[in-house]
Enzyme design. Structure first.
Site, PDB file in Angstrom:
ATOM      1  N   SER A  40       0.877  -1.178   0.000  1.00 18.94           N
ATOM      2  CA  SER A  40       0.000   0.000   0.000  1.00 18.94           C
ATOM      3  C   SER A  40       0.909   1.221   0.000  1.00 18.94           C
ATOM      4  O   SER A  40       2.104   1.111   0.318  1.00 18.94           O
ATOM      5  CB  SER A  40      -0.838  -0.006   1.285  1.00 18.94           C
ATOM      6  OG  SER A  40      -1.435   1.259   1.517  1.00 18.94           O
ATOM      7  N   TYR A  92      -1.836  -1.176  10.513  1.00 13.23           N
ATOM      8  CA  TYR A  92      -1.835  -1.316   9.043  1.00 13.23           C
ATOM      9  C   TYR A  92      -0.522  -0.794   8.463  1.00 13.23           C
ATOM     10  O   TYR A  92       0.112  -1.452   7.623  1.00 13.23           O
ATOM     11  CB  TYR A  92      -3.032  -0.545   8.488  1.00 13.23           C
ATOM     12  CG  TYR A  92      -3.321  -0.739   7.016  1.00 13.23           C
ATOM     13  CD1 TYR A  92      -4.118  -1.794   6.567  1.00 13.23           C
ATOM     14  CD2 TYR A  92      -2.825   0.148   6.063  1.00 13.23           C
ATOM     15  CE1 TYR A  92      -4.409  -1.956   5.215  1.00 13.23           C
ATOM     16  CE2 TYR A  92      -3.111  -0.004   4.715  1.00 13.23           C
ATOM     17  CZ  TYR A  92      -3.905  -1.060   4.292  1.00 13.23           C
ATOM     18  OH  TYR A  92      -4.188  -1.213   2.958  1.00 13.23           O
TER      19      TYR A  92
HETATM   20  P1  NAD Z   1     -11.465  -6.116   0.277  1.00  8.38           P
HETATM   21  O1  NAD Z   1     -12.042  -5.985   1.648  1.00  8.38           O
HETATM   22  O2  NAD Z   1     -12.332  -5.892  -0.920  1.00  8.38           O
HETATM   23  O3  NAD Z   1     -10.800  -7.550   0.081  1.00  8.38           O
HETATM   24  C1  NAD Z   1     -10.100  -8.185   1.083  1.00  8.38           C
HETATM   25  C2  NAD Z   1     -10.064  -9.653   0.784  1.00  8.38           C
HETATM   26  O4  NAD Z   1      -9.364 -10.312   1.844  1.00  8.38           O
HETATM   27  C3  NAD Z   1     -11.462 -10.293   0.717  1.00  8.38           C
HETATM   28  O5  NAD Z   1     -11.464 -11.312  -0.248  1.00  8.38           O
HETATM   29  C4  NAD Z   1     -11.611 -10.887   2.111  1.00  8.38           C
HETATM   30  O6  NAD Z   1     -12.546 -11.970   2.174  1.00  8.38           O
HETATM   31  C5  NAD Z   1     -10.188 -11.352   2.346  1.00  8.38           C
HETATM   32  N1  NAD Z   1      -9.865 -11.580   3.744  1.00  8.38           N
HETATM   33  C6  NAD Z   1     -10.029 -10.768   4.812  1.00  8.38           C
HETATM   34  N2  NAD Z   1      -9.626 -11.388   5.941  1.00  8.38           N
HETATM   35  C7  NAD Z   1      -9.189 -12.622   5.565  1.00  8.38           C
HETATM   36  C8  NAD Z   1      -8.647 -13.721   6.256  1.00  8.38           C
HETATM   37  N3  NAD Z   1      -8.482 -13.712   7.584  1.00  8.38           N
HETATM   38  N4  NAD Z   1      -8.317 -14.831   5.553  1.00  8.38           N
HETATM   39  C9  NAD Z   1      -8.510 -14.886   4.205  1.00  8.38           C
HETATM   40  N5  NAD Z   1      -9.010 -13.861   3.501  1.00  8.38           N
HETATM   41  C10 NAD Z   1      -9.348 -12.744   4.174  1.00  8.38           C
HETATM   42  O7  NAD Z   1     -10.187  -5.159   0.294  1.00  8.38           O
HETATM   43  P2  NAD Z   1      -9.248  -4.589  -0.857  1.00  8.38           P
HETATM   44  O8  NAD Z   1      -9.347  -3.115  -0.767  1.00  8.38           O
HETATM   45  O9  NAD Z   1      -9.470  -5.260  -2.154  1.00  8.38           O
HETATM   46  O10 NAD Z   1      -7.833  -4.983  -0.263  1.00  8.38           O
HETATM   47  C11 NAD Z   1      -6.974  -5.941  -0.830  1.00  8.38           C
HETATM   48  C12 NAD Z   1      -5.541  -5.645  -0.419  1.00  8.38           C
HETATM   49  O11 NAD Z   1      -5.145  -4.392  -0.994  1.00  8.38           O
HETATM   50  C13 NAD Z   1      -5.356  -5.514   1.089  1.00  8.38           C
HETATM   51  O12 NAD Z   1      -4.128  -6.093   1.461  1.00  8.38           O
HETATM   52  C14 NAD Z   1      -5.326  -4.010   1.305  1.00  8.38           C
HETATM   53  O13 NAD Z   1      -4.598  -3.671   2.450  1.00  8.38           O
HETATM   54  C15 NAD Z   1      -4.629  -3.568   0.036  1.00  8.38           C
HETATM   55  N6  NAD Z   1      -4.864  -2.163  -0.297  1.00  8.38           N
HETATM   56  C16 NAD Z   1      -6.116  -1.690  -0.500  1.00  8.38           C
HETATM   57  C17 NAD Z   1      -6.279  -0.340  -0.813  1.00  8.38           C
HETATM   58  C18 NAD Z   1      -7.624   0.259  -1.058  1.00  8.38           C
HETATM   59  O14 NAD Z   1      -7.704   1.498  -1.198  1.00  8.38           O
HETATM   60  N7  NAD Z   1      -8.694  -0.482  -1.164  1.00  8.38           N
HETATM   61  C19 NAD Z   1      -5.161   0.501  -0.916  1.00  8.38           C
HETATM   62  C20 NAD Z   1      -3.910  -0.021  -0.701  1.00  8.38           C
HETATM   63  C21 NAD Z   1      -3.764  -1.370  -0.397  1.00  8.38           C
END
Ligand code: NAD
Length: 256
Positions: A138, A151
């Site tokens: 991130s 985080y």
């Molecule tokens: P999201 O909530 O849409 O997806 C998260 C996924 O992780 C889902 O499939 C959920 O079921 C799964 N998950 C959560 N806890 C779990 C566990 N204990 N075991 C297995 N699976 C689990 O979120 P996202 O925004 O798509 O995030 C995906 C990644 O990208 C994350 O690592 C997040 O930190 C990172 N990220 C997101 C953003 C953003 O703006 N959305 C920005 C930077 C980084």
């Protein structure tokens, strides 16, 4: 480009993970999905792209379940060629108020799970002399924001793990890199929009504009599709000597 290869994407039932799974499937990779929520919907979206799809429901906070998932992937597909460590959760709180169980969960899911999948995937990747490990870090792997101690600590740790894994594989056909998105409008971020809207009495649209305005000069969300294409590039032959980078796709967030 990825025909006859297998990609395992943790947390791929929604958001960025699902976007990356679909982008890799479009390149012909068979897919191992993981995560909670709408599993059938995610599976149907990826299967529609004409590749073989399996699912494992391992909880990324539990090393024994991660081990079972890696064994299931090897049993189903032979081996994991592309590993995308994407599962992640968020919690907002000041350091002194941060619930200890949320700290432990974020470190386990956002950081330690990537150590476990990586240590379990590397022997077969090294034996094949080809592999791609992509860690979804991130902008918070590069800079901090208030109220996100666990985080930010986990994501900085994930960037560190990326560099060490890249160094330990530097003379092989295995690469390891991190992707560092800014705001992406997924369920994880919609929750933060909702908190802002509620706290300030704003509409959904106003809260989204405020969130973007605080951090992203572009004023635009990055999309899961754009991140999927970056993952495809990192899997391509042209990226064979891209090693240990933390590649931000963030509308200018960390350029400031
Ligand atoms: P999201 O909530 O849409 O997806 C998260 C996924 O992780 C889902 O499939 C959920 O079921 C799964 N998950 C959560 N806890 C779990 C566990 N204990 N075991 C297995 N699976 C689990 O979120 P996202 O925004 O798509 O995030 C995906 C990644 O990208 C994350 O690592 C997040 O930190 C990172 N990220 C997101 C953003 C953003 O703006 N959305 C920005 C930077 C980084």
């Amino acid at each position: 480009m990825l025909k006859n290869k297998t990609a395992l994407i943790t947390g791929s039932t929604s958001g960025i993970g699902l976007g990356i799974a679909k982008a890799l499937a479009r390149q012909g990779a068979n897919i191992m999905l993981n995560g909670f929520g709408d599993v059938d919907g995610a599976r149907a979206e990826v299967e529609a792209l004409g590749v073989r799809v399996e699912y494992h429901g391992a909880d990324m906070s539990k090393p024994a379940e991660i081990e079972a998932m890696m064994q299931a992937a090897a049993a189903a597909f032979g081996q994991v060629d592309v590993l995308v460590n994407n599962a992640g959760i968020q919690h907002l709180s000041l350091v002194e108020d941060f619930p200890v169980d949320r700290w432990d969960a974020i470190i386990a899911i956002n950081l330690s799970s990537a150590f476990h999948t990586t240590r379990l995937a590397l022997p077969a990747m090294k034996a094949a002399n080809w592999g791609r490990i992509i860690n979804l870090a991130s902008v918070h792997g590069l800079v901090g924001s208030a109220q996100k101690s666990a985080y930010v600590a986990a994501k900085h740790g994930l960037v560190g793990l990326t560099k060490v894994t890249a160094l330990e594989t530097a003379t092989t056909g295995v690469t390891c890199n991190a992707i560092c998105p800014g705001w992406v409008l997924t369920p994880l971020v919609q929750k933060q929009v909702d908190i802002k809207a509620e706290a300030l009495g704003l509409s959904n649209e106003e809260a989204k504009k405020l969130l973007l305005g605080e951090k992203e000069p572009s004023g635009q969300f990055t999309t899961p599709e754009e991140l999927g294409e970056l993952a495809v590039f990192l899997c391509s032959p042209a990226a064979g000597n891209v090693r240990g980078v933390a590649w931000n796709m963030d509308g200018g967030w960390v350029a400031q």
